[in-house]
Design a protein around this motif. Structure first.
Motif, PDB file in Angstrom:
ATOM      1  N   LEU A 216       0.831  -1.202   0.000  1.00  0.00           N
ATOM      2  CA  LEU A 216       0.000   0.000   0.000  1.00  0.00           C
ATOM      3  C   LEU A 216       0.866   1.253   0.000  1.00  0.00           C
ATOM      4  O   LEU A 216       0.546   2.243  -0.672  1.00  0.00           O
ATOM      5  N   THR A 217       1.975   1.222   0.750  1.00  0.00           N
ATOM      6  CA  THR A 217       2.890   2.364   0.769  1.00  0.00           C
ATOM      7  C   THR A 217       3.426   2.639  -0.630  1.00  0.00           C
ATOM      8  O   THR A 217       3.458   3.785  -1.096  1.00  0.00           O
ATOM      9  N   GLN A 218       3.840   1.586  -1.306  1.00  0.00           N
ATOM     10  CA  GLN A 218       4.360   1.758  -2.658  1.00  0.00           C
ATOM     11  C   GLN A 218       3.278   2.247  -3.613  1.00  0.00           C
ATOM     12  O   GLN A 218       3.509   3.146  -4.431  1.00  0.00           O
ATOM     13  N   THR A 219       2.086   1.680  -3.501  1.00  0.00           N
ATOM     14  CA  THR A 219       0.986   2.094  -4.367  1.00  0.00           C
ATOM     15  C   THR A 219       0.608   3.546  -4.119  1.00  0.00           C
ATOM     16  O   THR A 219       0.372   4.316  -5.057  1.00  0.00           O
ATOM     17  N   ALA A 220       0.562   3.942  -2.852  1.00  0.00           N
ATOM     18  CA  ALA A 220       0.174   5.312  -2.509  1.00  0.00           C
ATOM     19  C   ALA A 220       1.182   6.317  -3.050  1.00  0.00           C
ATOM     20  O   ALA A 220       0.806   7.354  -3.614  1.00  0.00           O
ATOM     21  N   THR A 221       2.471   6.049  -2.877  1.00  0.00           N
ATOM     22  CA  THR A 221       3.479   6.990  -3.374  1.00  0.00           C
ATOM     23  C   THR A 221       3.536   6.975  -4.899  1.00  0.00           C
ATOM     24  O   THR A 221       3.865   7.993  -5.521  1.00  0.00           O
ATOM     25  N   LYS A 222       3.202   5.839  -5.496  1.00  0.00           N
ATOM     26  CA  LYS A 222       3.094   5.809  -6.960  1.00  0.00           C
ATOM     27  C   LYS A 222       1.972   6.734  -7.416  1.00  0.00           C
ATOM     28  O   LYS A 222       2.140   7.524  -8.355  1.00  0.00           O
ATOM     29  N   VAL A 223       0.826   6.662  -6.758  1.00  0.00           N
ATOM     30  CA  VAL A 223      -0.301   7.528  -7.093  1.00  0.00           C
ATOM     31  C   VAL A 223       0.077   8.992  -6.888  1.00  0.00           C
ATOM     32  O   VAL A 223      -0.249   9.866  -7.698  1.00  0.00           O
TER      33      VAL A 223
ATOM     34  N   HIS B  42       9.187   6.624  -8.175  1.00  0.00           N
ATOM     35  CA  HIS B  42       9.759   6.398  -9.506  1.00  0.00           C
ATOM     36  C   HIS B  42       8.717   5.813 -10.457  1.00  0.00           C
ATOM     37  O   HIS B  42       8.605   6.239 -11.613  1.00  0.00           O
ATOM     38  N   LEU B  43       7.952   4.852  -9.965  1.00  0.00           N
ATOM     39  CA  LEU B  43       6.916   4.258 -10.810  1.00  0.00           C
ATOM     40  C   LEU B  43       5.856   5.289 -11.185  1.00  0.00           C
ATOM     41  O   LEU B  43       5.176   5.151 -12.211  1.00  0.00           O
ATOM     42  N   GLY B  44       5.721   6.329 -10.362  1.00  0.00           N
ATOM     43  CA  GLY B  44       4.773   7.407 -10.653  1.00  0.00           C
ATOM     44  C   GLY B  44       5.347   8.489 -11.542  1.00  0.00           C
ATOM     45  O   GLY B  44       4.622   9.394 -11.956  1.00  0.00           O
ATOM     46  N   GLY B  45       6.653   8.430 -11.812  1.00  0.00           N
ATOM     47  CA  GLY B  45       7.236   9.332 -12.791  1.00  0.00           C
ATOM     48  C   GLY B  45       8.130  10.433 -12.269  1.00  0.00           C
ATOM     49  O   GLY B  45       8.778  11.116 -13.057  1.00  0.00           O
TER      50      GLY B  45
ATOM     51  N   VAL C  82       4.115   7.501 -18.085  1.00  0.00           N
ATOM     52  CA  VAL C  82       3.085   7.754 -17.074  1.00  0.00           C
ATOM     53  C   VAL C  82       2.060   8.706 -17.682  1.00  0.00           C
ATOM     54  O   VAL C  82       2.333   9.886 -17.846  1.00  0.00           O
ATOM     55  N   THR C  83       0.894   8.187 -18.009  1.00  0.00           N
ATOM     56  CA  THR C  83      -0.108   8.991 -18.696  1.00  0.00           C
ATOM     57  C   THR C  83      -1.351   9.136 -17.853  1.00  0.00           C
ATOM     58  O   THR C  83      -1.539   8.462 -16.848  1.00  0.00           O
ATOM     59  N   GLY C  84      -2.242  10.008 -18.296  1.00  0.00           N
ATOM     60  CA  GLY C  84      -3.510  10.196 -17.611  1.00  0.00           C
ATOM     61  C   GLY C  84      -3.544  11.509 -16.885  1.00  0.00           C
ATOM     62  O   GLY C  84      -2.613  12.301 -16.916  1.00  0.00           O
ATOM     63  N   ASP C  85      -4.630  11.754 -16.177  1.00  0.00           N
ATOM     64  CA  ASP C  85      -4.830  13.008 -15.460  1.00  0.00           C
ATOM     65  C   ASP C  85      -5.456  12.722 -14.113  1.00  0.00           C
ATOM     66  O   ASP C  85      -6.648  12.519 -13.995  1.00  0.00           O
ATOM     67  N   SER C  86      -4.607  12.688 -13.065  1.00  0.00           N
ATOM     68  CA  SER C  86      -5.128  12.448 -11.711  1.00  0.00           C
ATOM     69  C   SER C  86      -5.182  13.728 -10.902  1.00  0.00           C
ATOM     70  O   SER C  86      -5.291  13.697  -9.695  1.00  0.00           O
ATOM     71  N   GLY C  87      -5.071  14.860 -11.571  1.00  0.00           N
ATOM     72  CA  GLY C  87      -4.970  16.123 -10.850  1.00  0.00           C
ATOM     73  C   GLY C  87      -6.280  16.671 -10.337  1.00  0.00           C
ATOM     74  O   GLY C  87      -6.540  17.849 -10.443  1.00  0.00           O
ATOM     75  N   GLY C  88      -7.145  15.833  -9.808  1.00  0.00           N
ATOM     76  CA  GLY C  88      -8.329  16.394  -9.189  1.00  0.00           C
ATOM     77  C   GLY C  88      -9.557  15.518  -9.302  1.00  0.00           C
ATOM     78  O   GLY C  88     -10.533  15.731  -8.607  1.00  0.00           O
ATOM     79  N   ASP C  89      -9.573  14.518 -10.205  1.00  0.00           N
ATOM     80  CA  ASP C  89     -10.729  13.637 -10.271  1.00  0.00           C
ATOM     81  C   ASP C  89     -10.397  12.302  -9.631  1.00  0.00           C
ATOM     82  O   ASP C  89      -9.322  12.102  -9.121  1.00  0.00           O
TER      83      ASP C  89
ATOM     84  N   SER D 209      -3.902   2.896 -13.948  1.00  0.00           N
ATOM     85  CA  SER D 209      -3.419   2.920 -12.566  1.00  0.00           C
ATOM     86  C   SER D 209      -4.568   2.614 -11.614  1.00  0.00           C
ATOM     87  O   SER D 209      -5.727   2.492 -11.988  1.00  0.00           O
ATOM     88  N   GLU D 210      -4.212   2.527 -10.334  1.00  0.00           N
ATOM     89  CA  GLU D 210      -5.214   2.340  -9.311  1.00  0.00           C
ATOM     90  C   GLU D 210      -6.058   3.615  -9.187  1.00  0.00           C
ATOM     91  O   GLU D 210      -5.597   4.709  -9.520  1.00  0.00           O
ATOM     92  N   ASN D 211      -7.250   3.486  -8.673  1.00  0.00           N
ATOM     93  CA  ASN D 211      -8.091   4.636  -8.430  1.00  0.00           C
ATOM     94  C   ASN D 211      -7.521   5.419  -7.247  1.00  0.00           C
ATOM     95  O   ASN D 211      -7.456   4.910  -6.129  1.00  0.00           O
ATOM     96  N   PRO D 212      -7.102   6.669  -7.469  1.00  0.00           N
ATOM     97  CA  PRO D 212      -6.480   7.433  -6.383  1.00  0.00           C
ATOM     98  C   PRO D 212      -7.347   7.555  -5.142  1.00  0.00           C
ATOM     99  O   PRO D 212      -6.858   7.447  -4.021  1.00  0.00           O
ATOM    100  N   GLN D 213      -8.650   7.781  -5.335  1.00  0.00           N
ATOM    101  CA  GLN D 213      -9.524   7.951  -4.176  1.00  0.00           C
ATOM    102  C   GLN D 213      -9.602   6.669  -3.356  1.00  0.00           C
ATOM    103  O   GLN D 213      -9.635   6.708  -2.127  1.00  0.00           O
ATOM    104  N   LYS D 214      -9.635   5.535  -4.021  1.00  0.00           N
ATOM    105  CA  LYS D 214      -9.655   4.261  -3.301  1.00  0.00           C
ATOM    106  C   LYS D 214      -8.369   4.069  -2.506  1.00  0.00           C
ATOM    107  O   LYS D 214      -8.383   3.619  -1.361  1.00  0.00           O
ATOM    108  N   VAL D 215      -7.247   4.422  -3.124  1.00  0.00           N
ATOM    109  CA  VAL D 215      -5.958   4.282  -2.440  1.00  0.00           C
ATOM    110  C   VAL D 215      -5.906   5.188  -1.219  1.00  0.00           C
ATOM    111  O   VAL D 215      -5.478   4.770  -0.128  1.00  0.00           O
ATOM    112  N   LEU D 216      -6.334   6.435  -1.379  1.00  0.00           N
ATOM    113  CA  LEU D 216      -6.329   7.370  -0.255  1.00  0.00           C
ATOM    114  C   LEU D 216      -7.264   6.904   0.858  1.00  0.00           C
ATOM    115  O   LEU D 216      -6.955   7.061   2.043  1.00  0.00           O
ATOM    116  N   THR D 217      -8.382   6.322   0.491  1.00  0.00           N
ATOM    117  CA  THR D 217      -9.308   5.777   1.489  1.00  0.00           C
ATOM    118  C   THR D 217      -8.669   4.603   2.222  1.00  0.00           C
ATOM    119  O   THR D 217      -8.777   4.503   3.460  1.00  0.00           O
TER     120      THR D 217
END
Length: 544
Positions: A172-179, A232-235, A399-406, A413-421
């Motif tokens: 989870l730590t790795q996934t969260a920092t990737k996000v 690093h995996l997050g770019g 690393v593509t996509g737009d996680s800057g607010g949605d 990638s994983e759903n950022p909101q799910k990871v934060l939850t």
């Protein structure tokens, strides 16, 4: 395929397990003929490189060619990460262009109050491309999470590293920092000055506390390595800080020079372990701290040649060494750029935030002309810096996509909101009382800031609780009497509360308070493990 980093996602989890029970460090992934043949059979001819396959070593030749084309002015500037004051982005662009800087750092005062992701992107897009001669611009930010979150509402709300540690979940730590890394990549940043690799002492630690993963150097080493891999995996290029360790020091280097009672050699098997694990994980950069040492009590490590040599030799680190911000009071602020010359002479590759970046660049050029700095040495430093910048630019292409607010996050990638939850719920830690609260239907909130009370009220109502003047009393401050006390900062701040049930979320971001509300409702069992011991921490039950 490009050469692999010292550690990748799967390797990190397996290799670092030993850190919590012994002194073993994560090791680079090894490949032999059988592995190469197997990879060749599975490889797709047109498959693009993955982030874990990309590292600065792949760009050494290209970096050398770029640096060889630099004028003296460009060479000097390439070794400086500058800063500017105010929200006029053009000021930062002009600073970078006029002084050939290698990059800039974006601070909170460079953004409007409560910025949107688009406003943050506007700043980074204006800065990007300002550097010439093929060197990508480094756009850095201090976005650790928790109390060090310079982007505010312009980025995803992340808790401090101590919350990630409390989950006791390496994956989870790795996934969260990737996000988090993906979010910063989408916002236009190339460097995040994180993770914090300092071992904290708890209450006496005035500068680091929850920014650290805890007080156990072995457990902390695992968290830091996972974070380095995730970033690093997050770019983004990450930076372990503050070598050789600030958490045991009781003076804030923003205000004065703290002095370590132990030498770097004496810290090798304790406080240096998280830095070692970060290097094993392939971290591209280590930040030197403003820390006096027993044999150099008046000289910060950022200006101490022996400290840089120890970092290279002890950690076997061949990446970029950056100074902590040179505009901090631990460094003399009246040197007209000579502080940057001293840092580069001592062993730094990058000077971060000189008090006057223009003066710093001119001072480095003059030092070259006078022979105080050898041009060949500066070229080697610049080659390391440019190779890191090129590698980061290549990584970010993957690393593509737009996680800057949605809530959707980058593609694939994983759903950022799910990871934060998940982080918020798994880090929730009971300091006194039962792991599972008996549950209530209504609460009254006392203490805490208006913002915290508003956020908890919203979270409670969303969880189905009634919020008013009756029901279970919930305090957001250790000074306010209540049946339940909720901590939103360092856990030891709640040790004197009279409440029978005490819980900490480590932060007051919306996800953290949603987890608190869910616990109050009786729908969540808190399972976080307290990452630090302090007077009174023995009251915390084992809920893991």
């Amino acid at each position: 395929m490009r050469s692999r980093l010292g550690i990748i996602a799967a390797t990190a989890v397996l290799a670092l397990t030993g850190c919590s029970g012994g002194t073993s460090d994560p090791q680079p992934e090894k490949t032999g003929e059988a592995g190469a043949q197997q990879s060749a059979q599975k490889a797709e001819p047109e498959k693009a490189a993955e982030p874990a396959d990309i590292g600065p070593a792949d760009f050494a030749d290209e970096a050398k060619e770029i640096v060889e084309s630099f004028s003296d002015d460009e060479l000097a500037g390439s070794l400086i990460i500058g800063t500017w004051s105010g929200t006029d982005t053009q000021t930062g662009v002009n600073l970078l262009k006029n002084n050939d800087l290698g990059g800039v750092i974006v601070m909170a005062d460079n953004l409007p109050e409560n910025p949107t992701p688009d406003q943050v992107k506007g700043v980074t897009e204006a800065v990007n491309g300002a550097r010439s001669k093929g060197q990508p611009v480094s756009i850095g930010v201090d976005q650790e999470g928790g109390p060090v979150s310079r982007l505010g509402t312009g980025a995803l709300p992340f808790p401090p590293l101590m919350a990630l540690s409390a989950t006791e979940d390496p994956e989870l730590t790795q996934t969260a920092t990737k996000v988090q890394g993906q979010n910063l990549t989408d916002l236009g940043f190339t460097i995040d000055f994180a993770p914090d690799a300092d071992v904290t002492t708890g209450e006496k630690d005035v500068a680091i506390n929850v920014r650290s993963a805890g007080d156990d150097h072995k457990a902390l080493a695992e968290v830091v390595a996972q974070a380095a891999t995730g970033y690093h995996l997050g770019g983004v290029a990450s930076s372990a800080k503050h070598f050789p360790g600030h958490g045991r020091l009781h003076v804030d280097s923003h205000e004065s020079l703290p002095v370590s009672k132990k030498s770097i050699k004496e810290l090798e098997d304790t406080d240096l372990l998280p830095f070692k694990s970060a290097v094993k994980a392939g971290i591209p950069m280590v930040m030197m701290g403003h820390i006096g040492l027993p044999d150099a009590k008046t000289t910060p490590a950022t200006l101490n040649e022996k400290a840089y040599k120890s970092l290279r030799d002890t950690l076997d680190f061949d990446g970029v060494i950056i100074t902590d911000a040179l505009n901090m009071k631990a460094v003399d602020q009246n040197q007209s750029g000579k502080e940057t010359v001293k840092a580069l002479s001592a062993g730094a590759d990058l000077a971060l935030m000189p008090p006057d970046s223009a003066a710093a660049q001119k001072a480095v050029v003059k030092a070259m002309e006078d022979g105080d700095l050898k041009k060949s040495d500066l070229q080697k430093k610049a080659e390391r810096v440019v190779a890191m910048q090129l590698a980061t630019a290549e990584t970010q292409k993957t690393v593509t996509g737009d996680s800057g607010g949605d809530d959707s996050g980058p593609t694939g990638s994983e759903n950022p909101q799910k990871v934060l939850t998940d982080v918020a719920e798994k880090s929730l830690t009971v300091l006194k009382g039962e792991c599972a609260f008996e549950g209530t239907d209504s609460i009254s909130i006392v203490g805490g800031s208006e913002k915290e009370k508003t956020e908890l009220t919203k979270a409670a109502k969303d969880a189905g609780l009634t919020v008013g003047s009756g029901g279970t009393s919930v305090s957001l401050s250790p000074e306010s009497s209540a049946e339940v006390a909720v901590g939103t900062a360092a856990p030891w701040t709640m040790r004197n509360t009279s409440a029978q049930s005490v819980i900490t979320a480590y932060d007051s971001n919306p996800n953290a308070l949603k987890a608190v509300a869910k616990w109050l409702k009786g729908d969540l069992r808190a399972s976080g493990k307290l990452p630090v011991d302090y007077d009174g921490s023995d009251k915390a039950p084992d809920c893991s």
